[in-house]
Design a protein around this motif. Structure first.
Motif, PDB file in Angstrom:
ATOM      1  N   ARG A  58       0.807  -1.226   0.000  1.00  0.00           N
ATOM      2  CA  ARG A  58       0.000   0.000   0.000  1.00  0.00           C
ATOM      3  C   ARG A  58       0.840   1.275   0.000  1.00  0.00           C
ATOM      4  N   VAL A  59       2.150   1.146   0.133  1.00  0.00           N
ATOM      5  CA  VAL A  59       3.002   2.337   0.106  1.00  0.00           C
ATOM      6  C   VAL A  59       2.984   2.911  -1.305  1.00  0.00           C
ATOM      7  N   PRO A  60       2.556   4.157  -1.477  1.00  0.00           N
ATOM      8  CA  PRO A  60       2.454   4.726  -2.826  1.00  0.00           C
ATOM      9  C   PRO A  60       3.828   5.016  -3.423  1.00  0.00           C
ATOM     10  N   ILE A  61       3.877   5.173  -4.731  1.00  0.00           N
ATOM     11  CA  ILE A  61       5.122   5.548  -5.392  1.00  0.00           C
ATOM     12  C   ILE A  61       5.577   6.900  -4.843  1.00  0.00           C
ATOM     13  N   GLY A  62       6.830   6.948  -4.408  1.00  0.00           N
ATOM     14  CA  GLY A  62       7.356   8.167  -3.807  1.00  0.00           C
ATOM     15  C   GLY A  62       7.169   8.209  -2.309  1.00  0.00           C
ATOM     16  N   GLY A  63       6.419   7.243  -1.768  1.00  0.00           N
ATOM     17  CA  GLY A  63       6.194   7.179  -0.323  1.00  0.00           C
ATOM     18  C   GLY A  63       7.344   6.450   0.367  1.00  0.00           C
ATOM     19  N   ALA A  64       7.692   6.900   1.565  1.00  0.00           N
ATOM     20  CA  ALA A  64       8.799   6.315   2.323  1.00  0.00           C
ATOM     21  C   ALA A  64       8.297   5.248   3.285  1.00  0.00           C
ATOM     22  N   ILE A  65       9.175   4.306   3.566  1.00  0.00           N
ATOM     23  CA  ILE A  65       8.890   3.304   4.593  1.00  0.00           C
ATOM     24  C   ILE A  65      10.145   3.147   5.446  1.00  0.00           C
ATOM     25  N   ASP A  66       9.956   3.195   6.751  1.00  0.00           N
ATOM     26  CA  ASP A  66      11.044   3.010   7.711  1.00  0.00           C
ATOM     27  C   ASP A  66      10.662   1.877   8.645  1.00  0.00           C
ATOM     28  N   ILE A  67      11.578   0.924   8.810  1.00  0.00           N
ATOM     29  CA  ILE A  67      11.302  -0.238   9.645  1.00  0.00           C
ATOM     30  C   ILE A  67      12.297  -0.274  10.802  1.00  0.00           C
ATOM     31  N   TYR A  68      11.758  -0.399  12.005  1.00  0.00           N
ATOM     32  CA  TYR A  68      12.574  -0.448  13.212  1.00  0.00           C
ATOM     33  C   TYR A  68      12.313  -1.761  13.951  1.00  0.00           C
ATOM     34  N   SER A  69      13.365  -2.289  14.541  1.00  0.00           N
ATOM     35  CA  SER A  69      13.238  -3.448  15.427  1.00  0.00           C
ATOM     36  C   SER A  69      13.387  -2.952  16.862  1.00  0.00           C
ATOM     37  N   LEU A  70      12.402  -3.267  17.693  1.00  0.00           N
ATOM     38  CA  LEU A  70      12.469  -2.873  19.092  1.00  0.00           C
ATOM     39  C   LEU A  70      13.529  -3.718  19.792  1.00  0.00           C
ATOM     40  N   THR A  71      14.355  -3.078  20.597  1.00  0.00           N
ATOM     41  CA  THR A  71      15.344  -3.791  21.400  1.00  0.00           C
ATOM     42  C   THR A  71      15.043  -3.527  22.868  1.00  0.00           C
ATOM     43  N   LYS A  98      16.939  -2.128  24.849  1.00  0.00           N
ATOM     44  CA  LYS A  98      17.579  -0.866  25.228  1.00  0.00           C
ATOM     45  C   LYS A  98      16.593   0.280  25.033  1.00  0.00           C
ATOM     46  N   GLU A  99      16.274   0.935  26.106  1.00  0.00           N
ATOM     47  CA  GLU A  99      15.243   1.969  26.110  1.00  0.00           C
ATOM     48  C   GLU A  99      15.577   3.121  25.160  1.00  0.00           C
ATOM     49  N   GLY A 100      14.659   3.400  24.243  1.00  0.00           N
ATOM     50  CA  GLY A 100      14.850   4.516  23.326  1.00  0.00           C
ATOM     51  C   GLY A 100      15.848   4.253  22.221  1.00  0.00           C
ATOM     52  N   LYS A 101      16.230   2.989  22.027  1.00  0.00           N
ATOM     53  CA  LYS A 101      17.216   2.665  20.993  1.00  0.00           C
ATOM     54  C   LYS A 101      16.747   1.525  20.094  1.00  0.00           C
ATOM     55  N   PRO A 102      15.613   1.716  19.428  1.00  0.00           N
ATOM     56  CA  PRO A 102      15.208   0.712  18.436  1.00  0.00           C
ATOM     57  C   PRO A 102      16.183   0.746  17.268  1.00  0.00           C
ATOM     58  N   GLU A 103      16.350  -0.358  16.603  1.00  0.00           N
ATOM     59  CA  GLU A 103      17.306  -0.448  15.494  1.00  0.00           C
ATOM     60  C   GLU A 103      16.584  -0.267  14.163  1.00  0.00           C
ATOM     61  N   ARG A 104      17.021   0.729  13.403  1.00  0.00           N
ATOM     62  CA  ARG A 104      16.402   0.927  12.091  1.00  0.00           C
ATOM     63  C   ARG A 104      17.013  -0.076  11.112  1.00  0.00           C
ATOM     64  N   THR A 105      16.166  -0.923  10.535  1.00  0.00           N
ATOM     65  CA  THR A 105      16.644  -1.980   9.649  1.00  0.00           C
ATOM     66  C   THR A 105      16.375  -1.681   8.171  1.00  0.00           C
ATOM     67  N   PHE A 106      15.545  -0.676   7.904  1.00  0.00           N
ATOM     68  CA  PHE A 106      15.284  -0.315   6.503  1.00  0.00           C
ATOM     69  C   PHE A 106      14.796   1.116   6.410  1.00  0.00           C
ATOM     70  N   HIS A 107      15.304   1.824   5.406  1.00  0.00           N
ATOM     71  CA  HIS A 107      14.776   3.137   5.053  1.00  0.00           C
ATOM     72  C   HIS A 107      14.828   3.266   3.539  1.00  0.00           C
ATOM     73  N   GLY A 108      13.708   3.591   2.945  1.00  0.00           N
ATOM     74  CA  GLY A 108      13.679   3.771   1.500  1.00  0.00           C
ATOM     75  C   GLY A 108      12.291   4.153   1.024  1.00  0.00           C
ATOM     76  N   CYS A 109      12.203   4.455  -0.254  1.00  0.00           N
ATOM     77  CA  CYS A 109      10.928   4.827  -0.859  1.00  0.00           C
ATOM     78  C   CYS A 109      10.585   3.858  -1.977  1.00  0.00           C
TER      79      CYS A 109
END
Length: 274
Positions: free
Chosen positions: A92-105, A107-118
């Motif tokens: 459902r992410v439109p063309i030109g739309g961004a998606i960011d994926i984080y894994s919760l760890t 460690k408080e306030g330090k989720p790991e970003r595993t993907f960033h892109g459009c």
């Protein structure tokens, strides 16, 4: 006189031929200029993207963030349901739309970003006159589709942790991803988790799901974050032997999201139970 008339007709014929030729040449020139202008117009709609993220250099048209809670393993059934949900979200992410994926760890306030892109769009949608569909398809598969498929395939590989700082994870994503976006940009957050907050400041295991009790805790101010314009949807893993129901847990998170100015878009209980 007859000979003179023939010459006149011949000269007239030559003049007519020149005129017709000039008109034809003019029409060809107009057609060439028009075709060039048409191609330039079509090409002007081509979006220039950043090579690393595949996002438009002018900025993403929308933002979809996903927080995956991998602080505990989940059942195969839940993982399959989550994978299906994940694929639908990505589709459902439109063309030109961004998606960011984080894994919760843990460690408080330090989720790991595993993907960033459009989503750059696949080659099927490319204009053959002004672009290279095969190159665009290759870019879409390598830079967008394949990395997300790999993440989907790892959804069941959680590791047990000593803490589950979900609120701090949402706070971090809001500050890193949503807060800097221009006003009016569509913003969606999906949280895939058992939704059991567990930190020294507040724990659903220890303190239950009474929101009034949370408001008296240190966590209320510590993890507050302004979710203005953010639509939040929860994909909940089911845990056995809890002292509260899934409905009560859903109500707790609805209050937390709305009290932080976000839009609560639902609490979906995924199939399976650990």
């Amino acid at each position: 006189m007859a000979r003179s008339s023939r010459r006149s007709r011949r000269r007239g014929g030559n003049s007519a031929g020149l005129i017709v030729g000039a008109i034809a040449l003019g029409l060809v020139s107009v057609a060439i200029i028009g075709a060039f202008g048409w191609l330039k117009y079509r090409a002007s709609g081509t979006v220039v993207v950043d090579k690393a993220s595949l996002c438009p250099v002018t900025g993403a048209t929308s933002e979809t963030a996903i927080l995956l809670d991998v602080t505990d393993p989940i059942s195969d059934t839940t993982a399959l349901d989550l994978k299906n949900q994940f694929q639908q979200i990505v589709a459902r992410v439109p063309i030109g739309g961004a998606i960011d994926i984080y894994s919760l760890t843990e460690k408080e306030g330090k989720p790991e970003r595993t993907f960033h892109g459009c989503n750059p769009g696949s080659g099927e949608l490319a204009d053959e006159w002004t672009s290279n569909p095969r190159l665009i398809q290759d870019r879409w598969e390598k830079g967008f589709q394949k990395p997300l498929e790999e993440i989907a395939d790892r959804l069941a590989s959680g590791k047990a942790g000593d803490a589950s700082p979900i609120m701090a994870g949402i706070q971090r994503i809001n500050l890193e991803v949503f807060s800097s976006l221009p006003a009016g940009t569509p913003k969606v957050l999906f949280v895939a988790s058992d939704m059991i907050e567990h930190t020294p400041a507040f724990s659903n295991y220890r303190d239950g799901v009474a929101y009034s009790k949370f408001q008296k805790s240190e966590a209320r101010d510590k993890f507050r974050t302004s979710l203005d314009g953010v639509s939040v949807k929860i994909l909940a893993f089911q845990r056995p032997n809890l002292k509260f129901s899934a409905e009560e847990l859903a109500e707790f998170w609805k209050e937390w999201i709305t009290n932080n100015n976000g839009h609560f878009d639902g609490f979906i209980r995924l199939e399976g139970k650990r």
